[in-house]
Design a protein around this motif. Structure first.
Motif, PDB file in Angstrom:
ATOM      1  N   TYR A   1      -2.229  -5.849   2.563  1.00 29.89           N
ATOM      2  CA  TYR A   1      -1.203  -5.256   3.416  1.00 29.89           C
ATOM      3  C   TYR A   1       0.158  -5.345   2.742  1.00 29.89           C
ATOM      4  O   TYR A   1       0.538  -6.395   2.232  1.00 29.89           O
ATOM      5  CB  TYR A   1      -1.075  -6.000   4.749  1.00 29.89           C
ATOM      6  N   GLY A   2       0.872  -4.258   2.804  1.00 28.26           N
ATOM      7  CA  GLY A   2       2.269  -4.231   2.396  1.00 28.26           C
ATOM      8  C   GLY A   2       3.035  -3.400   3.401  1.00 28.26           C
ATOM      9  O   GLY A   2       2.508  -2.423   3.943  1.00 28.26           O
TER      10      GLY A   2
ATOM     11  N   HIS B   1       8.090   3.399   9.728  1.00 24.50           N
ATOM     12  CA  HIS B   1       7.422   2.423   8.881  1.00 24.50           C
ATOM     13  C   HIS B   1       5.921   2.652   8.832  1.00 24.50           C
ATOM     14  O   HIS B   1       5.368   3.418   9.614  1.00 24.50           O
ATOM     15  CB  HIS B   1       7.692   1.019   9.432  1.00 24.50           C
ATOM     16  N   ASP B   2       5.279   1.900   7.915  1.00 27.56           N
ATOM     17  CA  ASP B   2       3.827   1.965   7.781  1.00 27.56           C
ATOM     18  C   ASP B   2       3.348   0.682   7.104  1.00 27.56           C
ATOM     19  O   ASP B   2       4.123  -0.004   6.450  1.00 27.56           O
ATOM     20  CB  ASP B   2       3.437   3.175   6.923  1.00 27.56           C
ATOM     21  N   ILE B   3       2.076   0.380   7.266  1.00 28.30           N
ATOM     22  CA  ILE B   3       1.426  -0.676   6.495  1.00 28.30           C
ATOM     23  C   ILE B   3       0.670   0.037   5.382  1.00 28.30           C
ATOM     24  O   ILE B   3      -0.166   0.908   5.643  1.00 28.30           O
ATOM     25  CB  ILE B   3       0.467  -1.516   7.361  1.00 28.30           C
TER      26      ILE B   3
ATOM     27  N   ALA C   1      -4.224 -14.999  12.510  1.00 34.72           N
ATOM     28  CA  ALA C   1      -2.781 -14.943  12.766  1.00 34.72           C
ATOM     29  C   ALA C   1      -2.121 -13.896  11.862  1.00 34.72           C
ATOM     30  O   ALA C   1      -1.233 -13.155  12.301  1.00 34.72           O
ATOM     31  CB  ALA C   1      -2.149 -16.318  12.557  1.00 34.72           C
ATOM     32  N   ILE C   2      -2.548 -13.832  10.606  1.00 32.39           N
ATOM     33  CA  ILE C   2      -2.024 -12.827   9.676  1.00 32.39           C
ATOM     34  C   ILE C   2      -2.379 -11.427  10.172  1.00 32.39           C
ATOM     35  O   ILE C   2      -1.541 -10.519  10.160  1.00 32.39           O
ATOM     36  CB  ILE C   2      -2.548 -13.069   8.244  1.00 32.39           C
TER      37      ILE C   2
ATOM     38  N   MET D   1       0.353  -8.587  11.092  1.00 35.58           N
ATOM     39  CA  MET D   1       0.334  -7.263  10.458  1.00 35.58           C
ATOM     40  C   MET D   1       0.272  -6.165  11.520  1.00 35.58           C
ATOM     41  O   MET D   1       0.994  -5.172  11.449  1.00 35.58           O
ATOM     42  CB  MET D   1      -0.863  -7.157   9.508  1.00 35.58           C
ATOM     43  N   GLU D   2      -0.590  -6.328  12.511  1.00 32.08           N
ATOM     44  CA  GLU D   2      -0.722  -5.322  13.561  1.00 32.08           C
ATOM     45  C   GLU D   2       0.581  -5.167  14.340  1.00 32.08           C
ATOM     46  O   GLU D   2       0.948  -4.052  14.727  1.00 32.08           O
ATOM     47  CB  GLU D   2      -1.882  -5.687  14.492  1.00 32.08           C
ATOM     48  N   GLY D   3       1.296  -6.262  14.559  1.00 26.92           N
ATOM     49  CA  GLY D   3       2.585  -6.182  15.244  1.00 26.92           C
ATOM     50  C   GLY D   3       3.603  -5.374  14.456  1.00 26.92           C
ATOM     51  O   GLY D   3       4.324  -4.557  15.025  1.00 26.92           O
TER      52      GLY D   3
END
Length: 176
Positions: A62-63, A80-82, A108-109, A113-115
C-alpha cells in the motif's frame, strides 16, 4: 515405533513447523523517482508472509497517493487513492527495513489503510497528508518511532533513512 505412530509424528512435526513459520513481515520501501521525468519520489509498505491464526498467505502493498498527478497537488488537498504496486516495480525500489508483525498488527494496518482509502473528499495534501504521512502512521502502529522533519516531507528515501537512524534497533543501513 509402528508405521502409524511414525506418520503421526511426521504429521505433528509438519504442523509445528508450519505454525512456527507463520509470520507476516512488514517492509518499508522508497522509490527515488524524478519530479521532472517518470514517477515522483514515493514511499510505501509491503506485507508478506502467513497469518498465524489462519495460515492465510499475505502478499500486499500500500502507498498513499494523489488520484491524479497534476499542478493541483501544489495548491492544496486533492482526491486520493491507495496505490498497489506490481511486483516488478517493488523489486526496483529501496527496501529500507523489515519488521515482523503480529496478526493483530496486520489487521490494524489493514483498517488504517481502509480509513485512508475510503476517506471522503480531497484527502491527499502534499504538505500535511502525503505518502510519507501514511507510511509514518503505519510505522507507529507497529511501535516504530516517527518524526516528520519539514525538509524531508517530499523526500521519501531521506525520510526513511532518518526513521532508520532514530530507530537503531531496526539495524537498517542508510541507503544512498
Amino acid at each position: 515405533m509402528g508405521r502409524l505412530a511414525r506418520l503421526f509424528v511426521l504429521f505433528a512435526a509438519a504442523l509445528w513447523a508450519q505454525a512456527a513459520a507463520a509470520e507476516v513481515q512488514l517492509s518499508f520501501h522508497s522509490f527515488n523517482g524524478s519530479v521532472l521525468f517518470g514517477r515522483y519520489p514515493h514511499t510505501f509498505v509491503v506485507l508478506e508472509g502467513t497469518l498465524e491464526e489462519t495460515g492465510a498467505p499475505v502478499n500486499e502493498n500500500y502507498g498513499f497517493t494523489a488520484k491524479r498527478a497534476s499542478p493541483a497537488v501544489l495548491r492544496g488537498p486533492v482526491y486520493h487513492d491507495i496505490l498497489i504496486e506490481k511486483p516488478k516495480y517493488i523489486n526496483s525500489t529501496n527496501r529500507h527495513f523489515t519488521v515482523p508483525i503480529s496478526d493483530e498488527e496486520y489487521w490494524a494496518i489493514r483498517r488504517e489503510m481502509e480509513g485512508w482509502r475510503d476517506a471522503p473528499g480531497k484527502y491527499y495534501d502534499l504538505e500535511t497528508r502525503n505518502c510519507i504521512h501514511f507510511v509514518g502512521t503505519i510505522a507507529k502502529l507497529v511501535g516504530i518511532t516517527v518524526e516528520y522533519p519539514d525538509d524531508m516531507m517530499r523526500r521519501p528515501k531521506k525520510w526513511l533513512n532518518h526513521i532508520a537512524a532514530i530507530n537503531p534497533d531496526l539495524g537498517a543501513p542508510q541507503i544512498d
